[in-house]
Motif scaffolding. Sequence first.
Motif, mmCIF file in Angstrom:
data_model
loop_
_atom_site.group_PDB
_atom_site.id
_atom_site.type_symbol
_atom_site.label_atom_id
_atom_site.label_comp_id
_atom_site.label_asym_id
_atom_site.label_seq_id
_atom_site.Cartn_x
_atom_site.Cartn_y
_atom_site.Cartn_z
ATOM 1 N N TYR A 1 4.356 -6.664 5.903
ATOM 2 C CA TYR A 1 4.098 -7.486 4.709
ATOM 3 C C TYR A 1 5.293 -7.922 3.493
ATOM 4 C CZ TYR A 1 -0.064 -8.922 6.747
ATOM 5 O OH TYR A 1 -1.792 -8.120 7.922
ATOM 6 N N GLY A 2 5.942 -7.083 3.704
ATOM 7 C CA GLY A 2 6.787 -6.680 3.164
ATOM 8 C C GLY A 2 6.720 -5.793 1.425
ATOM 9 N N THR A 3 7.792 -5.474 0.405
ATOM 10 C CA THR A 3 7.486 -4.871 -0.072
ATOM 11 C C THR A 3 7.472 -5.532 -1.127
ATOM 12 O OG1 THR A 3 10.151 -4.808 -1.288
ATOM 13 C CG2 THR A 3 9.352 -3.547 1.168
ATOM 14 N N MET A 4 6.991 -4.847 -2.441
ATOM 15 C CA MET A 4 7.297 -5.494 -4.603
ATOM 16 C C MET A 4 7.822 -6.922 -4.264
ATOM 17 S SD MET A 4 4.041 -4.527 -5.495
ATOM 18 C CE MET A 4 3.847 -4.344 -7.331
ATOM 19 N N THR B 1 -1.018 1.847 -10.276
ATOM 20 C CA THR B 1 -1.370 1.031 -10.890
ATOM 21 C C THR B 1 -0.101 -0.528 -10.614
ATOM 22 O OG1 THR B 1 0.654 1.008 -12.899
ATOM 23 C CG2 THR B 1 -2.126 1.955 -13.288
ATOM 24 N N ILE B 2 -0.618 -1.430 -10.758
ATOM 25 C CA ILE B 2 0.311 -2.754 -9.946
ATOM 26 C C ILE B 2 1.500 -2.931 -11.260
ATOM 27 C CG2 ILE B 2 0.577 -5.182 -9.919
ATOM 28 C CD1 ILE B 2 -1.624 -3.774 -7.993
ATOM 29 N N GLY B 3 1.694 -2.728 -11.917
ATOM 30 C CA GLY B 3 2.315 -2.617 -12.675
ATOM 31 C C GLY B 3 3.215 -1.644 -12.753
ATOM 32 N N GLY B 4 3.112 0.089 -12.324
ATOM 33 C CA GLY B 4 4.237 0.995 -12.360
ATOM 34 C C GLY B 4 5.018 0.509 -10.922
ATOM 35 N N MET B 5 3.530 -0.596 -9.947
ATOM 36 C CA MET B 5 4.375 -0.868 -8.528
ATOM 37 C C MET B 5 5.679 -1.820 -8.255
ATOM 38 S SD MET B 5 0.619 -0.764 -6.420
ATOM 39 C CE MET B 5 1.393 -1.366 -4.846
ATOM 40 N N ALA B 6 5.407 -2.472 -9.553
ATOM 41 C CA ALA B 6 6.673 -3.416 -10.084
ATOM 42 C C ALA B 6 7.761 -2.849 -10.581
ATOM 43 C CB ALA B 6 5.854 -4.558 -10.574
ATOM 44 N N ALA B 7 7.258 -1.936 -11.238
ATOM 45 C CA ALA B 7 8.659 -1.173 -12.264
ATOM 46 C C ALA B 7 8.989 -0.182 -10.864
ATOM 47 C CB ALA B 7 7.931 -0.640 -13.043
ATOM 48 N N THR B 8 9.036 -0.312 -10.067
ATOM 49 C CA THR B 8 9.316 1.107 -9.173
ATOM 50 C C THR B 8 9.676 0.056 -8.242
ATOM 51 O OG1 THR B 8 7.678 1.957 -7.961
ATOM 52 C CG2 THR B 8 8.949 2.627 -9.862
ATOM 53 N N ARG B 9 9.296 -1.079 -7.854
ATOM 54 C CA ARG B 9 10.036 -2.011 -6.788
ATOM 55 C C ARG B 9 9.463 -1.141 -5.373
ATOM 56 N NH1 ARG B 9 15.486 -1.785 -5.847
ATOM 57 N NH2 ARG B 9 15.648 -3.020 -7.763
ATOM 58 N N ALA B 10 7.984 -0.541 -5.152
ATOM 59 C CA ALA B 10 6.964 0.086 -4.645
ATOM 60 C C ALA B 10 6.891 -1.081 -3.210
ATOM 61 C CB ALA B 10 5.656 0.628 -5.616
ATOM 62 N N SER B 11 6.240 0.129 -2.063
ATOM 63 C CA SER B 11 7.069 -0.758 -0.842
ATOM 64 C C SER B 11 5.372 0.958 0.506
ATOM 65 C CB SER B 11 7.558 0.032 0.251
ATOM 66 O OG SER B 11 7.852 -0.225 1.116
ATOM 67 N N GLY B 12 5.594 0.941 1.196
ATOM 68 C CA GLY B 12 4.332 1.638 1.859
ATOM 69 C C GLY B 12 4.331 1.144 3.172
ATOM 70 N N ASP C 1 0.868 -1.403 -0.217
ATOM 71 C CA ASP C 1 0.230 0.584 -0.467
ATOM 72 C C ASP C 1 0.775 1.366 0.122
ATOM 73 O OD1 ASP C 1 -1.601 1.635 0.336
ATOM 74 O OD2 ASP C 1 -2.641 1.359 2.656
ATOM 75 N N PRO C 2 1.606 1.191 -0.652
ATOM 76 C CA PRO C 2 2.635 3.163 -1.237
ATOM 77 C C PRO C 2 1.277 4.264 -1.352
ATOM 78 C CG PRO C 2 1.538 1.491 -3.880
ATOM 79 C CD PRO C 2 0.567 0.886 -2.423
ATOM 80 N N GLY C 3 -0.045 4.562 -0.869
ATOM 81 C CA GLY C 3 -0.682 5.156 -0.340
ATOM 82 C C GLY C 3 -1.924 5.688 -1.950
ATOM 83 N N ALA C 4 -0.676 5.946 -3.097
ATOM 84 C CA ALA C 4 -1.609 6.360 -4.370
ATOM 85 C C ALA C 4 -2.105 5.457 -4.477
ATOM 86 C CB ALA C 4 -0.474 6.975 -4.783
ATOM 87 N N ASP C 5 -3.391 5.597 -5.162
ATOM 88 C CA ASP C 5 -3.941 4.350 -6.068
ATOM 89 C C ASP C 5 -2.916 3.898 -7.094
ATOM 90 O OD1 ASP C 5 -5.798 2.316 -6.722
ATOM 91 O OD2 ASP C 5 -7.134 3.485 -7.610
#
Length: 469
Positions: free
Chosen positions: A162-165, A145-156, A139-143
Motif C-alpha cells: 500500500y505504500g508509505t505516508m 499520531t497522523i501528523g507525526g507520521m506525515a512529518a517523519t514520512r512514516a512507513s511500516g 502501520d508503523p507499529g506504534a500508535d
Amino acid sequence: MNVIPPRQGLDGGFVDRLRDLLSDRVADSMALREQHSHGEGVADAGLPDLVVFAERNEEVAAVLELCSRFNVPVVPFGAGSSVEGQVAAIRGGISLDLTGMNAILDVSAESLDCRVQAGVTREQLNHELRAQGLFFTVDPGADATIGGMAATRASGTNAVRYGTMRENVLGLTVVTPDGRIIRTGGRARKSSAGLDLTRLYVGSEGTLGIITEIQLRLQGLPEAVVAATCQFDQFEDAVGTVSAALQSGLRVARIELIDEVQMKACIGYSKLTGFAEKPTLFMEFHGSPNGVSEDLSNMEELALSFGAQDFLKAERPEARTRLWTARHNAYHATKWLCPGKNNMGTDACVPISEFAACIMETKEDILKSGMVAPIVGHVGDGNFHLGIMHDPADAEETARADELAARVSERAIRFGGTCSGEHGIGLHKMRFMEAEHGEALDVMRAIKAALDPLGIMNPGKMLPQGKGV
C-alpha cells in the motif's frame, strides 16, 4: 492559575502574550517539560522552556506568529514515539503539543479519502473507519499520531503493498513559521498544477512548518485476510526466501523478517507459543478468498524450497492480531531481553536487488561487534531495523553501539540505499546526509532558509549546517 515566570532565553512579554492566548494550556511544570524533551530510542533530551497545547489551526497560527516576532524556537510534539531525537528541544523554546487536535473532520467512503487533525492516532482512525468498511493502511507499529507520521514520512508493515505516508497523503494544512495557514494538495488523485508542496512538507520533521490537518487516501477492507509464519534454521535462507518472493512478484501485503535474537525476545515478552528461537517470517495476504489461497500456496512452495519449517496459517482475526501484536512489541521485547539497557534503534533501506547482500553483511558485523542487536524489518521494501542494546552509563559500550549504528547507515548508502527508510533524520542521522545527498543538501538548506528565515522551526534537526552557516 499559576503565573509562568520568564525563563532564560524567553522574553517576559512573550510569555505574557502566550498566556493571554491560551491561558492554562501553557505549562512550565518540570514533569511536562521532561515528558516533552525526548522521544523513544535515544538518550539525548532537550528540555523546552514551555509546553503549549493547541486545539485549533488558528491557535497554532497565533503561537507561531508570536514565536516569529520574539524569535522563539518551536518543536512540534505528537505521540513522542520518534526514535531519532526529532522532538528534543535542544535550543529550548516551546514544545507545541498537537494531541488535543484529534478530530476526524471528514470521511468519504465514495472517494476513499478522509481529512483528520494532526493529533488523531492511527488506531483511533482505523477504529472509526472500520464501521464503513475502510482502513488507513500505513502501520508503523506504534500508535503514532497522523501528523507525526506525515512529518517523519512514516512507513511500516503494509508498505510493500500500500505504500508509505508519501503515497497516502493527498494534501495538508500547514501553518508557516510566520503564522500563515496554507493548504497544499487536495482530494484529486493527481494534479500537474504548481509545485508539489505536499511532498515537500511530508518528511520535513517540523523544520519548515507545522502540519495541522492531513487529507489521507483510504482503502476498502479486503474480503479475505490470512496471516502466515514459517521458520528457518539459517538466517540466509530466510533472507533468500524474501528476495525470491519479491523478485517473483508474489502478491503479499506484509512480509516481516525477524532474526533468532529478536524471536527469543518476542517469545519471552509476548508469551508466544509454538515457535522456536529461529529466524522467522511473518506474512499477510489480502484479497479475494481464491486470490489469497493462491498467493498462500505459492508462498508456501517457495519458502519450503528454501528449507522453511512449519508453514503455519492464521485466519481468525484474534490469531492474526496476536501474531502482529508480538511483532509490533518487538521494541519493548528487546528491552525485556536486556533489562536495564537502552535500545538504540536504527533503520536502513536498500534496493531489493541489494537487500540480501546488505543484510547478511550487517548480520556479520553484529556478530563481530559482540553487541546484542536483533534484526527486524519491513523487508518487503528493503527496509530493516536494528535494536542495539547498550548501557547508557557505560561510555565504551554506548560508543560501540553508536559505531555499529553508523556502519549500518554507511553500508546502506554504499549499497545504493538510504540511511533511513522510515525513522527519519532528527539529530542522530544528520552526519550521513552529505554522503547520501551530496550537492542536493545545499538546495535543501536554501529551501529551509527561504521558508524559515529565522530558523525557529525545530532548529538543529535534519539538515547539518553547511560551510559558513
